[in-house]
Design a protein around this motif. Structure first.
Motif, mmCIF file in Angstrom:
data_model
loop_
_atom_site.group_PDB
_atom_site.id
_atom_site.type_symbol
_atom_site.label_atom_id
_atom_site.label_comp_id
_atom_site.label_asym_id
_atom_site.label_seq_id
_atom_site.Cartn_x
_atom_site.Cartn_y
_atom_site.Cartn_z
ATOM 1 N N PHE B 20 0.847 -1.185 0.000
ATOM 2 C CA PHE B 20 0.000 0.000 0.000
ATOM 3 C C PHE B 20 0.887 1.242 0.000
ATOM 4 C CE2 PHE B 20 -2.400 -3.266 2.326
ATOM 5 C CZ PHE B 20 -3.482 -3.384 1.478
ATOM 6 N N PRO B 21 1.268 1.727 -1.178
ATOM 7 C CA PRO B 21 2.221 2.834 -1.221
ATOM 8 C C PRO B 21 1.645 4.144 -0.671
ATOM 9 C CG PRO B 21 1.587 2.158 -3.434
ATOM 10 C CD PRO B 21 0.883 1.270 -2.504
ATOM 11 N N ILE B 22 0.327 4.288 -0.684
ATOM 12 C CA ILE B 22 -0.262 5.539 -0.199
ATOM 13 C C ILE B 22 -0.588 5.381 1.281
ATOM 14 C CG2 ILE B 22 -2.238 7.077 -0.423
ATOM 15 C CD1 ILE B 22 -2.201 6.538 -3.391
ATOM 16 N N ALA B 23 -0.153 6.359 2.080
ATOM 17 C CA ALA B 23 -0.272 6.249 3.534
ATOM 18 C C ALA B 23 -1.705 5.984 3.970
ATOM 19 C CB ALA B 23 0.249 7.517 4.188
ATOM 20 N N PHE B 24 -2.657 6.653 3.334
ATOM 21 C CA PHE B 24 -4.046 6.486 3.738
ATOM 22 C C PHE B 24 -4.507 5.031 3.565
ATOM 23 C CE2 PHE B 24 -8.591 6.517 2.699
ATOM 24 C CZ PHE B 24 -9.076 7.035 3.888
ATOM 25 N N ASP B 25 -4.089 4.429 2.440
ATOM 26 C CA ASP B 25 -4.428 3.023 2.194
ATOM 27 C C ASP B 25 -3.892 2.146 3.295
ATOM 28 O OD1 ASP B 25 -5.935 3.015 -0.039
ATOM 29 O OD2 ASP B 25 -4.248 2.897 -1.430
ATOM 30 N N ARG B 26 -2.669 2.435 3.702
ATOM 31 C CA ARG B 26 -2.014 1.639 4.731
ATOM 32 C C ARG B 26 -2.809 1.712 6.024
ATOM 33 N NH1 ARG B 26 2.705 3.408 2.910
ATOM 34 N NH2 ARG B 26 3.054 4.918 4.564
ATOM 35 N N TYR B 27 -3.210 2.939 6.410
ATOM 36 C CA TYR B 27 -3.946 3.080 7.664
ATOM 37 C C TYR B 27 -5.306 2.416 7.571
ATOM 38 C CZ TYR B 27 -0.279 6.386 8.722
ATOM 39 O OH TYR B 27 0.951 6.950 8.928
ATOM 40 N N ARG B 28 -5.918 2.532 6.384
ATOM 41 C CA ARG B 28 -7.224 1.895 6.205
ATOM 42 C C ARG B 28 -7.116 0.385 6.381
ATOM 43 N NH1 ARG B 28 -8.929 -0.269 1.993
ATOM 44 N NH2 ARG B 28 -7.321 0.703 0.703
ATOM 45 N N TYR B 29 -6.025 -0.174 5.858
ATOM 46 C CA TYR B 29 -5.797 -1.619 5.957
ATOM 47 C C TYR B 29 -5.603 -2.031 7.424
ATOM 48 C CZ TYR B 29 -2.767 -5.766 5.784
ATOM 49 O OH TYR B 29 -2.182 -6.969 5.995
ATOM 50 N N TYR B 30 -4.806 -1.267 8.166
ATOM 51 C CA TYR B 30 -4.628 -1.581 9.586
ATOM 52 C C TYR B 30 -5.951 -1.438 10.328
ATOM 53 C CZ TYR B 30 0.386 -1.326 8.724
ATOM 54 O OH TYR B 30 1.632 -1.552 8.241
ATOM 55 N N PHE B 31 -6.725 -0.432 9.947
ATOM 56 C CA PHE B 31 -8.014 -0.189 10.580
ATOM 57 C C PHE B 31 -8.929 -1.396 10.386
ATOM 58 C CE2 PHE B 31 -12.324 1.683 10.241
ATOM 59 C CZ PHE B 31 -12.435 2.170 11.531
ATOM 60 N N VAL B 32 -8.969 -1.913 9.135
ATOM 61 C CA VAL B 32 -9.805 -3.087 8.858
ATOM 62 C C VAL B 32 -9.346 -4.275 9.695
ATOM 63 C CG1 VAL B 32 -10.405 -4.784 7.088
ATOM 64 C CG2 VAL B 32 -10.446 -2.357 6.545
ATOM 65 N N LEU B 33 -8.034 -4.468 9.796
ATOM 66 C CA LEU B 33 -7.511 -5.581 10.590
ATOM 67 C C LEU B 33 -7.911 -5.442 12.049
ATOM 68 C CD1 LEU B 33 -3.889 -6.506 9.468
ATOM 69 C CD2 LEU B 33 -5.990 -7.773 9.173
ATOM 70 N N VAL B 34 -7.802 -4.221 12.587
ATOM 71 C CA VAL B 34 -8.147 -4.003 14.000
ATOM 72 C C VAL B 34 -9.620 -4.309 14.227
ATOM 73 C CG1 VAL B 34 -8.460 -2.213 15.741
ATOM 74 C CG2 VAL B 34 -6.314 -2.366 14.488
#
Lengths: 272, 358
Positions: B20-34
């Motif tokens: 996920f090169p875009i920071a927002f995507d990365r946070y969204r992915y962690y958010f989904v995992l949480v």
């Protein structure tokens, strides 16, 4: 040009080494059709060798024999001083022979970067398990290979399209990406099947410059098929001329240009 | 405004090649995992687990598996149901033969056994391509289902011909058998989905993934640059069957508990998973999830709307469900032939430029 046992010096002062690949009496038949008839020639280390001839002369078939697509019925292929057994194309690639195609054969669904990275497949060492875990070695290898690939991308001036899917690129750039993919393999011998087909003058000049640079900077031996005589005569050190599957000429561009058989094949002979 | 790569400069090739090169995507992915690991297990009930979440997760694994074979390596397979059956029956035989070994290990082993079977049925792919290969895998589907039906050893000579999962525990919590709680089912499936998606992503972005895609896009050129077609195709079959086997084992052991082979692993399953990856998007891990969600959620949603919302008769609603789902698939494929993953990508492209598209 001075003839020497293990090489010669070209007119522009480049030193050409000993014989790298030798085709000995190759005959290739498709059923009753004889595509290549008893042809022998050699490719020397560091030289640019052109194969020319009218349409249907068997030039592409010859490249296909070298790269392992076709297996000749008679004759031998010698590479680096030893006879090459019958090989599959991917084994030939592992020996350090890369090529481009007459009709572009890129992986359309992948980005330019991925396409060029595929060219480095033969240099990849990690196994599937390491890659699945993407830990340590696999990532380190990916990064190391990426650095090499970036150099090629830089060299061929395609940085700006690095992440574009190949399917979206125009023809001239595709040809260049294909060259990049072949170069990424760091081949000893590079086969180019009509690298300038369908290009305009500027694109041809660019491509010629790249071919000369590749030969000069990486010391890559190049065998190319091309129809543009101006390009062939300017680029190549020695030329093989084929017609109807037979070799009708072999030598420096000047020798070939003055060879009566070659002139006849290209211009036709008066039947009287 | 926040969905940008501007200002986020990558200074190493490792950074540049991340998922996920875009920071927002990365946070969204962690958010989904949480959310998935930290919140849903505590609020999930039986209905949501059995009707929505567990089948979604299991089919997502199967779809990832088939997507590796069909989407990444370009080998069409109609044998998914059969390979899921191999996973299910392998898991059953292992559970009954080695009752002391953890079920988690059995589930993994079932995957490996299926990978072996997958390689065997993948051998024809070296000679045949496209529709012809699809037919060959279709033969695998029918053969495997027939085999598990006809050879009593596979179902331990039970009178009904069914297999049913004995009760097994992980850390003292039952995950198979009659007393499984919704959250336990969900969590087991979630762990496997996360692991599988992570493995699949790693494989597809590296050397092996590129050789699969090379075979898919142009097999002659792939061979010329050093891809061994035998190895590439068979590894694709192996990895794909590994995931599909795990999905089949989870379907049997965790979700259904008792299965009859023709019903649970029939040809319908093969097509269902194939639809999932076509609708979700070929050659995309996200597409596998999107397709699984689409095919699992849509019928549930329709049922709720038709029966709960409009007060239709249940039988009528069931019939209409087929019509509507079928029509939606067709409409959807005309509108976006490259699937949900492509829509998602376009939406992200738009979002990058929003609100100043010029």
């Amino acid at each position: 040009m001075k003839d020497m046992a293990d090489g010669y010096i070209t007119e522009d002062g480049r030193k050409i080494g000993g014989v790298m690949m030798e085709m000995k009496n190759i005959t290739l038949r498709f059923g009753g059709v004889v595509a290549i008839k008893d042809i022998s020639f050699d490719i020397r280390e560091g030289e640019i060798r052109a194969i020319i001839g009218p349409n249907g002369a068997g030039k592409s078939s010859m490249l296909n024999v070298i790269s392992g697509f076709y297996h000749p019925q008679e004759g031998e292929v010698w590479f680096h001083g030893s006879k090459r057994p019958s090989m599959k194309p991917y084994q030939v690639a592992q020996q350090g022979i890369a090529r481009t195609f007459q009709n572009i054969a890129l992986f359309e669904g992948m980005t330019v970067l991925d396409n060029v990275m595929t060219g480095r497949l033969t240099h990849m060492k990690t196994n599937m398990l390491q890659q699945a875990l993407w830990w340590g070695k696999a990532q380190a290898e990916e990064t190391a290979q990426r650095e090499k690939v970036e150099k090629i991308i830089d060299f061929l001036e395609i940085q700006h399209i690095r992440k574009t899917p190949v399917g979206r690129l125009p023809y001239g750039l595709k040809k260049r990406v294909e060259l990049a993919r072949a170069l990424a393999a760091e081949p000893k011998l590079l086969l180019l099947d009509e690298p300038m087909a369908g290009m305009n003058v500027e694109e041809k000049e660019d491509m010629s410059r790249f071919i000369l640079d590749v030969n000069d900077e990486f010391g890559t031996t190049i065998a190319l098929i091309e129809h543009d005589m101006g390009v062939v005569m300017d680029l190549s050190d020695r030329v093989v001329v084929m017609d109807y599957g037979k070799k009708i000429g072999d030598g420096t561009p000047d020798e070939v240009r003055n060879n009566q058989d070659v002139i006849d094949a290209y211009l036709g002979v008066a039947h009287d | 405004m926040f969905y940008r790569e501007a200002g986020d400069f990558k200074t190493s090739y490792v950074d540049d090649s991340q998922t996920f090169p875009i920071a927002f995507d990365r946070y969204r992915y962690y958010f989904v995992l949480v959310i998935a690991f930290g919140i849903i297990p505590f609020i999930i009930n039986d209905y949501w687990a059995n009707a929505v979440m567990v089948p979604f997760l299991i089919y997502a694994i199967a779809a990832i598996g088939l997507n590796i074979l069909t989407g990444y390596c370009g080998q069409v397979s109609l044998g998914t149901g059969g390979f899921m059956a191999v996973g299910g029956y392998a898991c059953y035989k292992l559970m009954t033969a080695f009752p002391d070994v953890s079920i988690m290990i059995h589930l993994l082993l079932a995957g490996f056994i299926t990978a072996g079977v997958g390689v065997l049925f993948g051998l024809p792919s070296l000679r045949i391509k496209g529709f012809y290969l699809a037919v060959a895998t279709l033969a695998a589907q029918f053969f495997l289902v027939w085999l598990f039906n006809k050879v009593p050893w596979f179902y331990n000579y039970s009178a009904s011909g069914q297999i049913s999962a004995p009760e097994r525990f992980v850390f003292g919590v039952p995950v198979t058998g009659p007393n499984v709680e919704a959250w336990a089912k969900y969590t087991v499936c979630l762990i496997f989905v996360t692991g599988c998606a992570w493995l699949a992503r790693n494989l597809t972005r590296g050397t092996i993934g590129r050789s699969w895609m090379a075979i898919r896009d142009m097999d002659i050129a792939a061979e010329i640059i050093g891809v061994n077609p035998l190895k590439a195709k068979l590894t694709a079959f192996a990895v794909s069957s590994f995931f599909i086997g795990i999905a089949g084992a989870l379907l049997f052991a965790v979700y259904l508990g008792a299965v009859e082979v023709g019903e649970a692993y029939g040809i319908n399953k093969s097509f269902l998973v194939l639809f999932m990856i076509i609708i979700g998007g070929l050659g995309s891990i996200f597409g596998a999830f999107a397709g699984a969600a689409f095919m699992v959620l849509l019928p549930v949603l329709l049922k709720n709307v038709l029966v709960g919302g409009l007060g239709w008769d249940t039988a009528l609603a069931t019939h209409f469900e087929f019509v509507i789902v079928g029509a939606l698939i067709i409409i959807f494929l005309i509108a976006e032939p490259h699937g949900l993953a492509q829509l998602w990508k376009l939406a992200k492209e738009k979002l990058r430029l929003w609100p100043f598209p010029h």
